[in-house]
Design an enzyme around this catalytic site. Structure first.
Site, PDB file in Angstrom:
ATOM      1  N   TYR A   1      -4.856   2.271   7.911  1.00 52.80           N
ATOM      2  CA  TYR A   1      -4.011   1.100   7.214  1.00 52.80           C
ATOM      3  C   TYR A   1      -3.709   0.067   8.308  1.00 52.80           C
ATOM      4  O   TYR A   1      -2.844  -0.793   7.936  1.00 52.80           O
ATOM      5  CB  TYR A   1      -2.531   1.752   7.012  1.00 52.80           C
ATOM      6  CG  TYR A   1      -1.915   2.563   7.790  1.00 52.80           C
ATOM      7  CD1 TYR A   1      -1.430   1.988   8.794  1.00 52.80           C
ATOM      8  CD2 TYR A   1      -1.725   3.823   7.728  1.00 52.80           C
ATOM      9  CE1 TYR A   1      -0.683   2.752   9.873  1.00 52.80           C
ATOM     10  CE2 TYR A   1      -0.840   4.698   8.375  1.00 52.80           C
ATOM     11  CZ  TYR A   1      -0.331   4.147   9.448  1.00 52.80           C
ATOM     12  OH  TYR A   1       0.176   4.870  10.537  1.00 52.80           O
TER      13      TYR A   1
ATOM     14  N   CYS B   1      21.880  42.882 -21.116  1.00 53.29           N
ATOM     15  CA  CYS B   1      22.133  43.934 -22.200  1.00 53.29           C
ATOM     16  C   CYS B   1      22.109  45.162 -21.476  1.00 53.29           C
ATOM     17  O   CYS B   1      22.241  46.301 -22.413  1.00 53.29           O
ATOM     18  CB  CYS B   1      21.157  43.853 -23.275  1.00 53.29           C
ATOM     19  SG  CYS B   1      19.351  44.306 -22.958  1.00 53.29           S
TER      20      CYS B   1
ATOM     21  N   LYS C   1       2.752   4.650   1.294  1.00 51.33           N
ATOM     22  CA  LYS C   1       2.964   5.135   2.471  1.00 51.33           C
ATOM     23  C   LYS C   1       2.511   6.558   2.473  1.00 51.33           C
ATOM     24  O   LYS C   1       3.183   7.596   1.880  1.00 51.33           O
ATOM     25  CB  LYS C   1       4.592   5.112   2.732  1.00 51.33           C
ATOM     26  CG  LYS C   1       5.183   5.527   4.006  1.00 51.33           C
ATOM     27  CD  LYS C   1       6.375   5.299   4.325  1.00 51.33           C
ATOM     28  CE  LYS C   1       6.917   5.389   5.706  1.00 51.33           C
ATOM     29  NZ  LYS C   1       6.540   6.600   6.312  1.00 51.33           N
TER      30      LYS C   1
ATOM     31  N   CYS D   1      18.629  42.762 -27.004  1.00 54.25           N
ATOM     32  CA  CYS D   1      19.175  41.949 -25.881  1.00 54.25           C
ATOM     33  C   CYS D   1      19.547  40.678 -26.123  1.00 54.25           C
ATOM     34  O   CYS D   1      18.911  40.034 -27.092  1.00 54.25           O
ATOM     35  CB  CYS D   1      17.908  41.648 -24.737  1.00 54.25           C
ATOM     36  SG  CYS D   1      18.434  40.607 -23.615  1.00 54.25           S
TER      37      CYS D   1
ATOM     38  N   CYS E   1      13.125  42.818 -19.595  1.00 53.87           N
ATOM     39  CA  CYS E   1      14.072  43.611 -20.346  1.00 53.87           C
ATOM     40  C   CYS E   1      13.195  44.092 -21.388  1.00 53.87           C
ATOM     41  O   CYS E   1      12.591  43.664 -22.243  1.00 53.87           O
ATOM     42  CB  CYS E   1      15.143  42.653 -20.776  1.00 53.87           C
ATOM     43  SG  CYS E   1      15.967  43.436 -22.028  1.00 53.87           S
TER      44      CYS E   1
ATOM     45  N   GLU F   1       0.803  -1.254  -0.072  1.00 60.74           N
ATOM     46  CA  GLU F   1       0.015  -0.025   0.084  1.00 60.74           C
ATOM     47  C   GLU F   1       0.891   1.429  -0.011  1.00 60.74           C
ATOM     48  O   GLU F   1       1.873   1.301   0.212  1.00 60.74           O
ATOM     49  CB  GLU F   1      -0.844   0.100   1.157  1.00 60.74           C
ATOM     50  CG  GLU F   1      -0.274  -0.532   2.817  1.00 60.74           C
ATOM     51  CD  GLU F   1      -1.185  -0.730   3.608  1.00 60.74           C
ATOM     52  OE1 GLU F   1      -1.118  -0.297   4.851  1.00 60.74           O
ATOM     53  OE2 GLU F   1      -1.867  -1.823   3.297  1.00 60.74           O
TER      54      GLU F   1
ATOM     55  N   LYS G   1      11.324   3.662   0.520  1.00 64.36           N
ATOM     56  CA  LYS G   1      11.084   4.948   0.283  1.00 64.36           C
ATOM     57  C   LYS G   1      11.371   5.598  -1.104  1.00 64.36           C
ATOM     58  O   LYS G   1      12.636   4.977  -1.787  1.00 64.36           O
ATOM     59  CB  LYS G   1      12.274   5.703   1.189  1.00 64.36           C
ATOM     60  CG  LYS G   1      11.536   5.485   2.646  1.00 64.36           C
ATOM     61  CD  LYS G   1      10.560   6.215   3.523  1.00 64.36           C
ATOM     62  CE  LYS G   1      10.806   7.564   3.849  1.00 64.36           C
ATOM     63  NZ  LYS G   1      11.068   7.723   4.985  1.00 64.36           N
TER      64      LYS G   1
ATOM     65  N   CYS H   1      18.626  45.259 -17.160  1.00 65.66           N
ATOM     66  CA  CYS H   1      18.851  44.122 -17.633  1.00 65.66           C
ATOM     67  C   CYS H   1      20.251  43.498 -17.585  1.00 65.66           C
ATOM     68  O   CYS H   1      21.254  44.138 -17.986  1.00 65.66           O
ATOM     69  CB  CYS H   1      18.354  43.785 -19.069  1.00 65.66           C
ATOM     70  SG  CYS H   1      18.691  42.401 -19.750  1.00 65.66           S
TER      71      CYS H   1
ATOM     72  N   ASP I   1       2.099  10.592   3.432  1.00 61.82           N
ATOM     73  CA  ASP I   1       2.892  11.253   3.985  1.00 61.82           C
ATOM     74  C   ASP I   1       2.273  12.189   4.922  1.00 61.82           C
ATOM     75  O   ASP I   1       1.927  13.497   4.739  1.00 61.82           O
ATOM     76  CB  ASP I   1       3.709  12.179   2.872  1.00 61.82           C
ATOM     77  CG  ASP I   1       4.839  12.844   3.508  1.00 61.82           C
ATOM     78  OD1 ASP I   1       5.050  12.713   4.698  1.00 61.82           O
ATOM     79  OD2 ASP I   1       5.509  13.664   2.596  1.00 61.82           O
TER      80      ASP I   1
HETATM   81  S1  IVH Z   1       2.180   0.531   8.842  1.00 58.24           S
HETATM   82  C1  IVH Z   1       4.128  -1.423  12.661  1.00 58.24           C
HETATM   83  N1  IVH Z   1       1.210   1.422   6.855  1.00 58.24           N
HETATM   84  O1  IVH Z   1       4.897   5.232   8.300  1.00 58.24           O
HETATM   85  C2  IVH Z   1       4.177  -0.252  11.687  1.00 58.24           C
HETATM   86  N2  IVH Z   1       2.526   2.978   8.109  1.00 58.24           N
HETATM   87  O2  IVH Z   1       7.621   4.559   9.502  1.00 58.24           O
HETATM   88  C3  IVH Z   1       2.886   0.166  11.447  1.00 58.24           C
HETATM   89  N3  IVH Z   1       2.689   5.326   7.286  1.00 58.24           N
HETATM   90  O3  IVH Z   1       4.031   5.945  11.840  1.00 58.24           O
HETATM   91  C4  IVH Z   1       2.982   1.458  10.280  1.00 58.24           C
HETATM   92  N4  IVH Z   1       1.642   4.826   5.403  1.00 58.24           N
HETATM   93  O4  IVH Z   1       2.651   7.221   9.994  1.00 58.24           O
HETATM   94  C5  IVH Z   1       1.800   1.778   7.825  1.00 58.24           C
HETATM   95  N5  IVH Z   1       0.163   2.329   4.533  1.00 58.24           N
HETATM   96  C6  IVH Z   1       1.118   2.554   5.923  1.00 58.24           C
HETATM   97  C7  IVH Z   1       1.480   3.719   6.151  1.00 58.24           C
HETATM   98  C8  IVH Z   1       2.126   3.841   7.369  1.00 58.24           C
HETATM   99  C9  IVH Z   1       2.202   5.847   6.414  1.00 58.24           C
HETATM  100  C10 IVH Z   1       3.523   5.844   8.323  1.00 58.24           C
HETATM  101  C11 IVH Z   1       2.902   5.716   9.678  1.00 58.24           C
HETATM  102  C12 IVH Z   1       3.967   5.308  10.553  1.00 58.24           C
HETATM  103  C13 IVH Z   1       5.267   5.286   9.664  1.00 58.24           C
HETATM  104  C14 IVH Z   1       6.052   4.274   9.976  1.00 58.24           C
END
Ligand code: IVH
Length: 677
Positions: A231, A417, A121, A438, A432, A119, A320, A414, A123
């Site tokens: 998640y 020129c 990650k 120029c 300019c 899935e 990452k 400028c 932010d």
């Molecule tokens: S699972 C046991 N799933 O990543 C670990 N974390 O570095 C449980 N995060 O603090 C985390 N998307 O804030 C998980 N799909 C995802 C995530 C996710 C973002 C973040 C979360 C966590 C950090 C871990």
């Protein structure tokens, strides 16, 4: 005071309905009723709760507006610790992770691939949501993993977090975990609002989400369009009777939580790396920021066997993307001049690795942006490079400003020129004004000058302009008229014949019209039609050059912006010099001044126009003829002095030939017009 049973029943019904519509709207993105009807239900519930305060419950959708400010966030000890993830940055690290998993599960070398739930990650910020008997009772930040902060009133304001679980038969206690974040479009809107109010803008969606969630006054949080994705599950996961992570997340979705559409189940390291590539491509188009993807061993029994090392699970890893933001220092601010004369301030940076490459420059866009962000030389700044987008300075780290950091001032001349820099009212960009002179604008100016609707120098295209300019043969359009056959024939890929043709085309362009000439100068905001109007109105170039803004605005369709563009252009001595040289090189046009007594070479003559002329438009030709004292008739007779024939001339040409009237082409017409008597 007792509450009538009917009112209690109605309130319960309304809550159910409103939550159902909320879920459809905020979680599924598929509204079920018009806003006005939703508002009606909402107001009815509010009224019932006002009339019968005993009816008010913590899970009522009316309670999402925020509560009075707290002094501090109470601590919450997590039932199960909120761990973090180990990171992988390369294919090799992902392969090593898969191997560790296989070893940990005692899989023999020949066994099939491990199944992973994958899935995005997100932010944002990790949070934990506790539900008792289906009602949201507490929400907490991750904190140090063992103890977080109680931000329940703030989380209540997030529409995507259910206050009551969907369906029935919930476990007595369940803790859902996920990420609070801001969608990009909501982040943009929030920043636009901050700007309008003169408040500080947020650097990125993550910071905005964090700042909004950690508000002691939850009414502020309520005004921020925060989002949420679930998640995982903490305490109480056994009650959901799932065998795999994928199943667990399906159950969580069934309880009314938003979950990622991008989640999948894949096989082995190969599946992980394919997913990484897929999401890397999707990333710029996702509606929210992600900083990588997360891989989790799918089977929960396998997760249990693998367990944890210190603070991270062995069964999961975050892969990452290269960071898109980094912190560095501004060494200098330089001004770049674009092909159209736009001045762009560029920050020279202490080299920094960001978005997968080493960045040494970042755009600062324009003067207003520099002011707004208050960027100065010596500042420590956050630089962003997302995908293939040009790196930009996002924000200054104010604490790190050196003591002597003067404000940036846009130069008045400028840097390429020395021509004056002008900035039109309502424009963010400074330019300019030495368009003809120029060096930064040279190629653009030449191409425009030679273009068909301007001086119409056939054969003078991009490649040739590159050669002429790069070889130092041409600095301004005036130099074109000094080119000779020998010089041209010497150029790469230029045969004798092409050189001859180009020479002829340049020579021919000397004979033109004032409208074309003005258009050819490439004055900002002066298009073909405006140039023609100016020529018709003033008749003489000298008069246009001498006109002030008020005089210029007497011309139809010339407003203040065009007038300023014209005066700025002609005020620039470099431009005047090039114009003088062009005229000295023999560029001429019929004086077409209806309001001054010039020569009238066509006085008493009747002309007929037929077919399409190569460069002049029909009305252009007509007004030139009339200004020269001639008359344009609609049909050919014995009295016709000249028939001017272009392409696809029709019956008028036949008549002319039958009657023995002289037929001329456009070039001959221009010659007639240019005669001094
Ligand atoms: S699972 C046991 N799933 O990543 C670990 N974390 O570095 C449980 N995060 O603090 C985390 N998307 O804030 C998980 N799909 C995802 C995530 C996710 C973002 C973040 C979360 C966590 C950090 C871990």
């Amino acid at each position: 005071m007792t509450v009538p049973a009917a009112a209690a029943e109605r309130a319960a019904f309304l809550r159910g309905e409103i939550e159902r519509h909320n879920h459809a709207y905020y979680v599924l993105d598929a509204p079920t009723i018009p806003d006005a009807e939703y508002d009606k239900l909402f107001r009815e519930l509010q009224q019932l709760e006002t009339d019968h305060p005993q009816l008010l419950t913590a899970d009522s959708p009316t309670q999402r507006v925020g509560a009075p400010p707290l002094k501090e966030f109470p601590p919450v000890v997590h039932r199960l610790p909120m761990l973090s993830l180990n990171n992988a940055f390369s294919e090799a690290e992902v392969q090593a992770f898969d191997q560790r998993v296989r070893d940990g599960l005692d899989l023999p070398a020949g066994a099939g691939p491990v199944e992973y739930a994958v899935e995005p990650k997100f932010d944002g910020l990790a949070i934990s949501l506790t539900y008792e008997n289906g009602i949201f009772v507490r929400g907490a930040t991750r904190g140090d993993g063992a103890t977080g902060e109680d931000v329940t009133p703030n989380l209540r304001t997030i529409r995507r977090i259910p206050l009551r679980l969907a369906g029935t038969g919930w476990p007595a206690l369940i803790e859902v975990r996920g990420e609070v974040l801001l969608f990009r479009r909501d982040f943009e809107k929030l920043n636009a609002r901050q700007r309008e109010r003169g408040e500080k803008e947020f650097v990125n969606p993550r910071n905005a989400a964090a700042g909004s969630l950690r508000q002691l006054d939850s009414r502020i949080t309520a005004s921020r369009p925060l989002s949420f994705f679930a998640y995982g599950v903490g305490a109480g996961y056994e009650a959901l009777a799932a065998n795999s992570h994928a199943e667990l997340i399906d159950r969580v979705a069934g309880l009314g939580f938003p979950v990622s559409r991008e989640r999948r189940v894949v096989a082995g390291a190969e599946g992980l790396l394919d997913y990484f590539a897929e999401m890397g491509e999707k990333r710029p188009n996702l509606p929210y920021d992600i900083d990588g993807v997360v891989y989790k061993v799918n089977r929960l029994s396998a997760q249990d066997r693998l367990g944890f090392v210190s603070r991270a699970p062995r069964f999961a890893i975050a892969h990452k993307f290269p960071a898109e933001e980094a912190t560095t220092e501004i060494l200098a601010i330089e001004i770049q001049v674009g092909r159209t004369g736009a001045l762009t301030p560029v920050a020279r940076l202490k080299p920094v690795f960001v978005g997968g490459v080493t960045v040494t420059n970042a755009t600062l866009h324009n003067e207003d942006e520099i002011r707004r962000k208050d960027v100065r030389i010596g500042d420590t700044v956050i630089v962003r490079r997302a995908g293939d987008v040009i790196p930009e300075v996002v924000a200054v780290v104010p604490e790190k400003r050196p003591i002597l950091a003067p404000e940036f001032i846009m130069p008045k001349a400028c840097p390429q020129c020395g021509s004056a820099v002008e900035r039109l009212p309502d424009e963010a960009v400074a330019r300019c004004s030495g368009g003809l002179y120029c060096p930064a604008q040279r190629k653009q100016a030449l191409l425009h000058f030679a273009s068909r609707r301007a001086m119409d120098i056939e054969g003078l295209g991009e490649k040739l302009v590159d050669q002429l300019v790069d070889g130092g043969l041409v600095h301004s359009p005036a130099d074109l008229y000094g080119l000779d056959m020998a010089t041209l024939a010497d150029l790469e890929r230029m045969g004798e014949k092409s050189a001859q043709n180009l020479c002829a085309a340049i020579a021919k362009s000397r004979n033109t019209t004032l409208g074309r000439f003005i258009y050819a100068l490439g004055i900002r905001n002066v298009g073909e039609a405006t140039a023609r109007d100016l020529a018709r109105h003033f008749g003489r170039l000298e008069d246009i050059m001498a006109a002030d803004e008020a005089k210029l605005q007497e011309v139809q369709d010339v407003g203040p912006v065009v007038a300023v563009s014209l005066t700025a252009f002609f005020a620039e001595p470099h431009n005047r010099e090039v114009i003088e040289r062009l005229r000295a090189a023999g560029i001429h046009w019929p004086d077409a001044a209806p309001r001054h007594d010039g020569p009238r070479p066509l006085a008493g003559k009747t002309l007929v126009l037929t077919g399409t002329l190569p460069t002049l438009k029909r009305d252009e030709a007509k007004s030139l003829i009339e200004a020269a004292g001639g008359k344009v008739a609609g049909s050919v007779s014995k009295k016709t002095d000249f028939v001017v024939a272009g392409d696809e001339a029709g019956s008028k040409l036949e008549t002319a030939l039958a009657l023995g009237r002289p037929v001329i082409d456009e070039a001959e017409l221009l010659n007639l017009l240019n005669k001094k008597d």
